[in-house]
Design a protein around this motif. Structure first.
Motif, PDB file in Angstrom:
ATOM      1  N   ARG A  55      -3.999   2.333   2.697  1.00 60.73           N
ATOM      2  CA  ARG A  55      -4.449   3.060   1.267  1.00 60.73           C
ATOM      3  C   ARG A  55      -4.197   2.237   0.201  1.00 60.73           C
ATOM      4  O   ARG A  55      -4.060   0.874   0.269  1.00 60.73           O
ATOM      5  CB  ARG A  55      -3.700   4.576   1.258  1.00 60.73           C
ATOM      6  N   ASN A  56      -4.515   2.630  -0.932  1.00 58.79           N
ATOM      7  CA  ASN A  56      -4.395   2.022  -2.264  1.00 58.79           C
ATOM      8  C   ASN A  56      -3.129   1.339  -2.441  1.00 58.79           C
ATOM      9  O   ASN A  56      -2.200   1.826  -1.990  1.00 58.79           O
ATOM     10  CB  ASN A  56      -4.747   2.611  -3.486  1.00 58.79           C
ATOM     11  N   SER A  57      -3.076   0.020  -2.964  1.00 58.53           N
ATOM     12  CA  SER A  57      -1.897  -0.580  -3.429  1.00 58.53           C
ATOM     13  C   SER A  57      -1.698  -0.125  -4.666  1.00 58.53           C
ATOM     14  O   SER A  57      -1.946   0.488  -5.440  1.00 58.53           O
ATOM     15  CB  SER A  57      -2.273  -2.175  -3.289  1.00 58.53           C
ATOM     16  N   ASP A 105      -9.944  -0.625  -3.882  1.00 59.11           N
ATOM     17  CA  ASP A 105      -9.060  -1.804  -3.743  1.00 59.11           C
ATOM     18  C   ASP A 105      -9.407  -3.120  -3.118  1.00 59.11           C
ATOM     19  O   ASP A 105      -9.183  -4.059  -3.868  1.00 59.11           O
ATOM     20  CB  ASP A 105      -7.608  -0.986  -3.142  1.00 59.11           C
ATOM     21  N   LYS A 106      -9.869  -2.924  -2.039  1.00 55.86           N
ATOM     22  CA  LYS A 106     -10.339  -4.073  -1.108  1.00 55.86           C
ATOM     23  C   LYS A 106     -11.675  -4.518  -1.433  1.00 55.86           C
ATOM     24  O   LYS A 106     -12.695  -4.894  -0.580  1.00 55.86           O
ATOM     25  CB  LYS A 106      -9.947  -3.864   0.372  1.00 55.86           C
ATOM     26  N   GLU A 150       0.891  -0.966  -0.072  1.00 54.94           N
ATOM     27  CA  GLU A 150       0.124  -0.053   0.147  1.00 54.94           C
ATOM     28  C   GLU A 150       0.860   1.183   0.086  1.00 54.94           C
ATOM     29  O   GLU A 150       2.061   1.147   0.600  1.00 54.94           O
ATOM     30  CB  GLU A 150      -0.852   0.043   1.225  1.00 54.94           C
TER      31      GLU A 150
END
Lengths: 169, 169
Positions: free
Chosen positions: A51-53, A91-92, A46
């Motif tokens: 946060r975003n990967s 993302d998740k 991340e």
């Protein structure tokens, strides 16, 4: 405001377009250099806690750039299945991601295809409206043209590069 | 390539410039909305552990935008002392920062002054070279013009906004 055909032969109109396309091209090259400097494992991390990967951002940027094709009326997306995973979903999401290797290939093909189309457009064609603005709105806001899409997607890449760079330790 | 004067009266040349300046203006407004949404305390935090603080990035963006004035030959910087603190030096330099309140004021004044100058330039003037490129290089690379500076500083703001947004909890 109707883009006139009188300056299709003017080198100066071409220079306005060239200036914008050059900024696009330089930014794509910068993104390429960044992604090449990162291993597939690096991209799984991340950019900041929670946060975003890196891999999500690679997929997101690929999907957003791919969408430029129909937006500018240049053709269909190359990888329409990326939209659901990387634009409509966070993302998740639990959705299965393509591998980093696969996404790197998509990223390169999308941007190579775009540049091939970009260099063929005449200056007046760049001032035409894009697909996501109505004729009425375009009459009032003629800056919402094709060239504007290239500027806004160039800045979009910068926005996420500012985050991706945080993957560097 | 010498920017001709023949299209100074063409609305289409003006539209190329307007498209770029509009992208600048929209991004400045977006940055303003972001900074206004953040308290002075929020800006003291780092965007990610061990990374730049919000106040450093505010100072950095202000100093970089302020440098556009001499770069485009439009005048002197309003706040030249910010360069040493926010461009030549990293966040944890030990140098004393102006307060967030003071930096917010500088940020607004710099951008308001720039836009006032921007809207006065004619299309042909935008295609002239900027101060940081030699005449020889400019002859080979005519995209390194004033308009290119506006594009690159627009993308610079996006780059750091991508980081600043991480301050949002």
């Amino acid at each position: 405001m109707n883009p006139g055909s009188d300056f299709q032969t003017s080198p100066d109109a071409g220079l306005f377009v060239h200036t914008t396309l050059k900024a696009w091209e330089i930014q794509v090259n910068r993104m390429n250099a960044f992604f090449e400097s990162m291993s597939d494992d690096d991209l799984m991390r991340e950019v900041a806690p929670g946060r975003n990967s890196g891999i999500y951002l690679l997929g997101h940027l690929t999907a957003v750039n791919d969408a430029i094709m129909p937006l500018l009326g240049l053709g269909q997306k190359l990888y329409p299945h990326l939209e659901k995973i990387f634009i409509s979903s966070p993302d998740k999401s639990g959705l299965e991601f393509p591998t980093a290797k696969e996404l790197r290939r998509c990223w390169n093909e999308v941007n190579e295809g775009l540049l091939e189309h970009f260099v063929r457009l005449e200056p007046a064609e760049w001032l035409a409206k894009h697909a996501a603005v109505s004729a009425d709105d375009f009459a009032k806001e003629p800056h919402r043209n094709r060239l504007n899409v290239v500027i806004s997607r160039t800045t979009h890449m910068h926005y996420h590069l500012g985050q991706l760079i945080l993957l560097r330790v």
